[in-house]
Every structure is written in C-alpha cells, then in structure tokens.
Motif scaffolding. Sequence first.
Motif, PDB file in Angstrom:
ATOM      1  N   VAL A  89       0.834  -1.202   0.000  1.00 46.04           N
ATOM      2  CA  VAL A  89       0.000   0.000   0.000  1.00 46.04           C
ATOM      3  C   VAL A  89       0.863   1.243   0.000  1.00 46.04           C
ATOM      4  CG1 VAL A  89      -1.646   1.347   1.377  1.00 46.04           C
ATOM      5  CG2 VAL A  89      -2.003  -1.103   1.048  1.00 46.04           C
ATOM      6  N   ARG A  90       1.911   1.266   0.787  1.00 48.67           N
ATOM      7  CA  ARG A  90       2.775   2.448   0.858  1.00 48.67           C
ATOM      8  C   ARG A  90       3.477   2.722  -0.466  1.00 48.67           C
ATOM      9  NH1 ARG A  90       6.254   1.414   5.962  1.00 48.67           N
ATOM     10  NH2 ARG A  90       7.140   3.416   5.435  1.00 48.67           N
ATOM     11  N   VAL A  91       3.904   1.669  -1.156  1.00 49.79           N
ATOM     12  CA  VAL A  91       4.549   1.839  -2.460  1.00 49.79           C
ATOM     13  C   VAL A  91       3.561   2.410  -3.472  1.00 49.79           C
ATOM     14  CG1 VAL A  91       5.550   0.581  -4.417  1.00 49.79           C
ATOM     15  CG2 VAL A  91       6.323   0.085  -2.095  1.00 49.79           C
ATOM     16  N   VAL A  92       2.374   1.817  -3.533  1.00 47.33           N
ATOM     17  CA  VAL A  92       1.356   2.261  -4.490  1.00 47.33           C
ATOM     18  C   VAL A  92       0.898   3.676  -4.171  1.00 47.33           C
ATOM     19  CG1 VAL A  92      -1.009   1.831  -5.276  1.00 47.33           C
ATOM     20  CG2 VAL A  92       0.601  -0.065  -5.064  1.00 47.33           C
ATOM     21  N   MET A  93       0.700   3.983  -2.898  1.00 51.02           N
ATOM     22  CA  MET A  93       0.214   5.314  -2.531  1.00 51.02           C
ATOM     23  C   MET A  93       1.274   6.389  -2.756  1.00 51.02           C
ATOM     24  SD  MET A  93      -2.901   5.041  -2.108  1.00 51.02           S
ATOM     25  CE  MET A  93      -3.107   6.775  -1.757  1.00 51.02           C
ATOM     26  N   ALA A  94       2.540   6.046  -2.617  1.00 54.07           N
ATOM     27  CA  ALA A  94       3.591   7.030  -2.922  1.00 54.07           C
ATOM     28  C   ALA A  94       3.499   7.428  -4.395  1.00 54.07           C
ATOM     29  CB  ALA A  94       4.970   6.467  -2.589  1.00 54.07           C
ATOM     30  N   GLU A  95       3.331   6.451  -5.268  1.00 48.87           N
ATOM     31  CA  GLU A  95       3.193   6.751  -6.696  1.00 48.87           C
ATOM     32  C   GLU A  95       1.910   7.550  -6.955  1.00 48.87           C
ATOM     33  OE1 GLU A  95       4.046   7.171 -10.613  1.00 48.87           O
ATOM     34  OE2 GLU A  95       5.370   6.448  -9.032  1.00 48.87           O
ATOM     35  N   ALA A  96       0.834   7.176  -6.292  1.00 48.25           N
ATOM     36  CA  ALA A  96      -0.429   7.900  -6.455  1.00 48.25           C
ATOM     37  C   ALA A  96      -0.291   9.353  -5.982  1.00 48.25           C
ATOM     38  CB  ALA A  96      -1.548   7.193  -5.701  1.00 48.25           C
ATOM     39  N   LEU A  97       0.426   9.577  -4.907  1.00 43.31           N
ATOM     40  CA  LEU A  97       0.619  10.939  -4.406  1.00 43.31           C
ATOM     41  C   LEU A  97       1.421  11.780  -5.384  1.00 43.31           C
ATOM     42  CD1 LEU A  97       1.227  10.305  -0.604  1.00 43.31           C
ATOM     43  CD2 LEU A  97      -0.693  11.547  -1.647  1.00 43.31           C
ATOM     44  N   VAL A  98       2.491  11.212  -5.937  1.00 40.43           N
ATOM     45  CA  VAL A  98       3.299  11.950  -6.913  1.00 40.43           C
ATOM     46  C   VAL A  98       2.421  12.351  -8.107  1.00 40.43           C
ATOM     47  CG1 VAL A  98       5.206  11.766  -8.572  1.00 40.43           C
ATOM     48  CG2 VAL A  98       5.517  10.990  -6.214  1.00 40.43           C
ATOM     49  N   ARG A  99       1.632  11.421  -8.589  1.00 34.66           N
ATOM     50  CA  ARG A  99       0.774  11.691  -9.758  1.00 34.66           C
ATOM     51  C   ARG A  99      -0.360  12.662  -9.422  1.00 34.66           C
ATOM     52  NH1 ARG A  99       0.461   6.715 -13.798  1.00 34.66           N
ATOM     53  NH2 ARG A  99       2.602   5.976 -13.594  1.00 34.66           N
ATOM     54  N   THR A 100      -0.948  12.515  -8.246  1.00 34.24           N
ATOM     55  CA  THR A 100      -2.020  13.427  -7.834  1.00 34.24           C
ATOM     56  C   THR A 100      -1.489  14.847  -7.703  1.00 34.24           C
ATOM     57  OG1 THR A 100      -3.185  11.648  -6.681  1.00 34.24           O
ATOM     58  CG2 THR A 100      -3.748  13.910  -6.048  1.00 34.24           C
ATOM     59  N   LEU A 101      -0.331  14.983  -7.072  1.00 34.20           N
ATOM     60  CA  LEU A 101       0.255  16.316  -6.929  1.00 34.20           C
ATOM     61  C   LEU A 101       0.580  16.928  -8.286  1.00 34.20           C
ATOM     62  CD1 LEU A 101       2.515  15.686  -3.828  1.00 34.20           C
ATOM     63  CD2 LEU A 101       0.505  17.172  -3.929  1.00 34.20           C
ATOM     64  N   ALA A 102       1.093  16.125  -9.212  1.00 37.48           N
ATOM     65  CA  ALA A 102       1.378  16.632 -10.562  1.00 37.48           C
ATOM     66  C   ALA A 102       0.095  17.124 -11.221  1.00 37.48           C
ATOM     67  CB  ALA A 102       2.041  15.547 -11.407  1.00 37.48           C
ATOM     68  N   ALA A 103      -0.994  16.383 -11.060  1.00 36.07           N
ATOM     69  CA  ALA A 103      -2.279  16.790 -11.635  1.00 36.07           C
ATOM     70  C   ALA A 103      -2.778  18.091 -11.015  1.00 36.07           C
ATOM     71  CB  ALA A 103      -3.311  15.686 -11.445  1.00 36.07           C
ATOM     72  N   LEU A 104      -2.394  18.342  -9.766  1.00 39.55           N
ATOM     73  CA  LEU A 104      -2.796  19.570  -9.074  1.00 39.55           C
ATOM     74  C   LEU A 104      -1.824  20.724  -9.319  1.00 39.55           C
ATOM     75  CD1 LEU A 104      -3.874  17.978  -5.661  1.00 39.55           C
ATOM     76  CD2 LEU A 104      -5.393  18.911  -7.442  1.00 39.55           C
ATOM     77  N   GLY A 105      -0.770  20.484 -10.096  1.00 30.61           N
ATOM     78  CA  GLY A 105       0.178  21.539 -10.433  1.00 30.61           C
ATOM     79  C   GLY A 105       1.407  21.622  -9.556  1.00 30.61           C
ATOM     80  N   TYR A 106       1.618  20.643  -8.714  1.00 26.07           N
ATOM     81  CA  TYR A 106       2.787  20.626  -7.831  1.00 26.07           C
ATOM     82  C   TYR A 106       3.946  19.890  -8.495  1.00 26.07           C
ATOM     83  CZ  TYR A 106      -0.098  22.086  -3.881  1.00 26.07           C
ATOM     84  OH  TYR A 106      -0.915  22.790  -3.042  1.00 26.07           O
ATOM     85  N   ALA A 107       5.156  20.199  -8.071  1.00 26.35           N
ATOM     86  CA  ALA A 107       6.332  19.408  -8.424  1.00 26.35           C
ATOM     87  C   ALA A 107       6.647  18.557  -7.207  1.00 26.35           C
ATOM     88  CB  ALA A 107       7.510  20.315  -8.763  1.00 26.35           C
ATOM     89  N   ALA A 108       6.707  17.234  -7.410  1.00 29.43           N
ATOM     90  CA  ALA A 108       6.977  16.310  -6.312  1.00 29.43           C
ATOM     91  C   ALA A 108       7.771  15.127  -6.849  1.00 29.43           C
ATOM     92  CB  ALA A 108       5.676  15.829  -5.680  1.00 29.43           C
ATOM     93  N   GLU A 109       8.460  14.451  -5.935  1.00 29.34           N
ATOM     94  CA  GLU A 109       9.255  13.291  -6.332  1.00 29.34           C
ATOM     95  C   GLU A 109       9.277  12.270  -5.213  1.00 29.34           C
ATOM     96  OE1 GLU A 109      13.151  14.930  -6.973  1.00 29.34           O
ATOM     97  OE2 GLU A 109      13.596  15.072  -4.842  1.00 29.34           O
ATOM     98  N   HIS A 110       9.622  11.044  -5.581  1.00 28.18           N
ATOM     99  CA  HIS A 110       9.824  10.008  -4.571  1.00 28.18           C
ATOM    100  C   HIS A 110      11.084  10.373  -3.813  1.00 28.18           C
ATOM    101  CE1 HIS A 110       6.711   7.363  -6.126  1.00 28.18           C
ATOM    102  NE2 HIS A 110       7.122   7.720  -7.326  1.00 28.18           N
TER     103      HIS A 110
END
Length: 128
Positions: A89-110
């Motif tokens: 869950v933590r691995v999948v949610m980390a990827e989901a967070l990066v993608r969600t933030l990108a969709a919201l206009g943020y720059a984020a990385e693992h």
Amino acid sequence: MERNPESEPALGPRRLAPPAAAALLRLAARVERDLLTAGLNAKPYEVTPSSLAGVEVEVDAFDDAVGGVWLHWRTHPSVRPDGPDSLSVRVVMAEALVRTLAALGYAAEHGDDSLRPFAVRVLAGPDD
C-alpha cells in the motif's frame, strides 16, 4: 582562552531562517488543503501515528539536503506496519501521491531519504 560560540560553526544542520520556514509551512498547508479537496484524508505529521489512515504532511525546517515538505502515507493501525500489505500500500500510494500532486500543479518526487522510506517530497507548489 575564552571560546566565542558565535565564531564557531554549529554542529549538525541549522534551522531555516524564519521567512524560509514560513514559506515551507505555507506550502505544507496548501498541499494539505489541496489533497483534502481532491478527496484524500490529509493532516499534519504526527510522530506517533494516529488511528486515522491517509496522508501526513511533514515540515522539515532544517537547512540540509533533506529539509522541506514530505508526505507519508499512513495505513490504518489494524494493518501490520511491517507486513506485506502495508508495504504494498505504501509503495502504491507514494506513486499515487506523486501523480495526484502533478495533476494539481505541484512538483513532487519520490524521496531518497533512508529515514523516510516511501515518502514523497514536495518540491514546489502550483504558484512557485
């Protein structure tokens, strides 16, 4: 010989200057607000995890390589923290967070901080 503490370098990382620390706190508040708006439970980071699952937003206000805003996915306490379900869950949610933030206009990385496994680092907000 008397020591002058102001002329000696401090050991360890130093706290950010107040304006820089305030900017991180504003970024963290925007991330938390935007993730809540997107439908994710988001709240400030707690050293002792609560019973709420979701995103915890951590502000590391030190002037070092790992300072900044970090996101941690917390599973419900009924999921063993060191079990395979929690890890997946933590691995999948980390990827989901990066993608969600990108969709919201943020720059984020693992993140690559060994003390924050599976954490996401927020680099900049949509307005930065």
